[in-house]
Enzyme design. Structure first.
Site, short mmCIF file in Angstrom:
data_model
loop_
_atom_site.label_atom_id
_atom_site.label_comp_id
_atom_site.label_asym_id
_atom_site.label_seq_id
_atom_site.Cartn_x
_atom_site.Cartn_y
_atom_site.Cartn_z
N HIS A 82 25.80 11.40 12.70
CA HIS A 82 24.93 12.53 12.28
C HIS A 82 23.69 12.35 12.75
O HIS A 82 22.68 11.49 12.72
CB HIS A 82 24.91 12.51 10.74
N ASP A 161 25.99 21.03 -2.36
CA ASP A 161 25.11 21.34 -1.25
C ASP A 161 24.96 22.54 -0.41
O ASP A 161 23.96 22.89 0.04
CB ASP A 161 25.42 19.90 -0.14
N ARG A 168 17.25 26.24 -0.43
CA ARG A 168 16.31 25.31 0.17
C ARG A 168 15.85 26.20 1.17
O ARG A 168 14.43 26.28 1.74
CB ARG A 168 16.53 23.97 0.46
N SER A 183 21.35 15.84 0.77
CA SER A 183 22.27 16.83 1.47
C SER A 183 23.29 15.88 2.48
O SER A 183 24.38 16.26 2.53
CB SER A 183 21.17 17.64 1.67
N LYS A 187 27.46 14.95 2.08
CA LYS A 187 28.67 15.65 2.86
C LYS A 187 29.38 14.24 3.65
O LYS A 187 30.57 14.37 3.67
CB LYS A 187 28.17 16.40 3.93
N1 URA Z 1 20.99 18.72 7.43
C1 URA Z 1 21.66 18.62 6.36
O1 URA Z 1 22.62 18.89 6.18
N2 URA Z 1 20.75 18.89 5.23
C2 URA Z 1 19.35 18.85 5.05
O2 URA Z 1 18.86 19.04 4.19
C3 URA Z 1 18.75 18.88 6.29
C4 URA Z 1 19.57 18.62 7.60
#
Ligand code: URA
Length: 425
Positions: A82, A161, A168, A183, A187
């Site tokens: 990621h 999320d 947000r 966040s 995931k």
């Molecule tokens: N990527 C995400 O999935 N969440 C965040 O808060 C920032 C970047």
């Protein structure tokens, strides 16, 4: 339990109890806690922080808000990557098939670009026919048959999320390390990967502008992954200048295919191989050589199968923007700085990105660089080409490039920044 007492606890710098966290995430997902209450709580968290125990519980509650995927039926170990997002960051495109060619399975749930950062799904959608939306069964099938899948996260994965991230985004509360870490990791943990390599970007084109904040974000995420049984490693990598020579959807696919064909810009190749080595190591795959899998075409073979399995035509001609504008070097010398954020904003303004989630993107739009920091340039030579279907946007894009580079006198010595700045395990 009520929302106001939870907000007051954090407003007054208190520690949220596990019961408060479980309740507020669940009640927000169900619609019992209103958006205005959650945005007040998010702002209190941004201002007053959360400790490691609170972040861990918050992440666990977001995972529990939805389903968890299970890849245990696969014969290969799973590894995911990621990136926290950057400009010209097309690494997922060559990396996923490369790691699959070396023996791991790569379930890569990816996102769309927002603001100046590009999104993997937007890039791949410039390939005619390619589909980002797969059912869980289709995802598992592509993964099982090709070794890699890049697709959108289904609605059932960490729905808390999805709601909170959208909130947000419009309440100035994205840049809170506890909220970013929970966040991303909710995931990734819900997705069910066995190991995870985080590419935490640092610099003007990244969320984290300085290395100390990036280190804190990285170590928080590594801790969360490890606590949930996911072998997690983070590389801190430079995002002060764009990665490679392109920023934009089809432009970046073209460059990724060059890397898979054994060519491509040196920085993209270096980071792709560094991340591949980390992923293979984390997945426990021994004796694989990612550099060889790029050179001998085996990563390209997986790419072609992966694209075709999701409806795409790997041989199709990629879209090209209708109009181009060349920016030339105003003087001769050594290019010593080219700002990632400014180039990202230019690409976005040309139509490569979107201002709102529902906006369409232009497949061909973006910026193509003809020089990178360290290169010698001559007055009048092309520095970059801007691409768009909407030429009325050239002036707006050019504004974002004012002051975005430095050219020093010819012969000035230049020390390039390393791409990998640190490693946190
Ligand atoms: N990527 C995400 O999935 N969440 C965040 O808060 C920032 C970047």
């Amino acid at each position: 339990m009520d929302a106001i007492s939870v907000i007051r606890t954090k407003r007054d710098r208190g520690e949220l109890t596990p019961e408060q966290i479980d309740w507020v995430i669940d009640a927000y997902t169900r619609g019992e806690v209103a958006d205005e209450q959650m945005s007040a709580l998010a702002m209190a968290i941004l201002l007053n922080g959360m400790n490691r125990a609170e972040i861990a519980r918050w992440t666990a509650a977001m995972i529990a808000s939805g389903e968890r995927m299970d890849f245990s039926s696969l014969s290969r170990p799973t590894a995911d990557k990621h990136s926290t997002g950057g400009v010209g960051d097309k690494i997922t495109l060559p990396l996923a098939p490369l790691v699959a060619a070396c023996g791991a399975a790569v379930p890569q749930l990816s996102g769309r670009g927002l603001g100046h950062t590009g999104g993997t799904l937007d890039k791949l959608e410039s390939i005619p026919g390619w589909r980002a939306l797969l059912s869980n069964e289709e995802m598992l099938h592509v993964l099982d048959t090709t070794g890699a899948v890049i697709c959108a996260a289904g609605d059932g994965l960490a729905p808390a999320d999805k709601k909170l991230y959208a909130l947000r985004d419009v309440t100035g509360t994205v840049e809170a390390i506890p909220l970013i870490a929970s966040s991303i990791m909710s995931k990734k943990i819900a997705e069910g990967t066995g190991s995870l390599v985080l590419d935490v970007k640092v610099g003007s084109g990244a969320f984290m502008k300085n290395i100390d904040d990036a280190r804190e974000l990285a170590s928080t995420m590594v801790g969360l992954g490890t606590d949930h049984g996911v072998k997690t490693v983070a590389l801190l990598t430079d995002m002060s200048t764009p990665l490679g020579l392109t920023a934009g959807n089809a432009l970046e696919v073209r460059e990724s295919v060059e890397v898979l064909a054994g060519g491509g810009p040196a920085d993209v190749v270096e980071l792709t191989i560094a991340l591949a080595r980390e992923m293979l190591d984390a997945a426990g795959v021994k004796d694989a050589d990612p550099a060889k899998a790029l050179a001998d075409g085996s990563a390209m073979d997986v790419w072609r199968r992966m694209i075709a399995a999701q409806g795409g035509d790997p041989d199709a001609t990629l879209p090209v923007a209708r109009e181009q504008h060349v920016v030339t070097a105003p003087e001769s010398g050594v290019l010593t700085r080219l700002d990632a954020y400014d180039v990202g904003v230019a690409a976005w303004r040309l139509g490569a990105g979107r201002a709102r989630k529902e906006d369409p993107v232009q497949a061909g739009a973006g910026v193509e660089l003809h020089a990178k920091p360290g290169d010698t340039v001559t007055a009048g030579q092309p520095l970059m080409t801007l691409h768009t279907d909407t030429p009325e946007k050239f002036d707006y894009a050019l504004k974002s490039l004012e002051g975005s580079w430095d050219i020093a006198a010819a012969g000035t010595s230049f020390t390039p920044k390393p791409i990998v700045l640190d490693r946190i395990a």
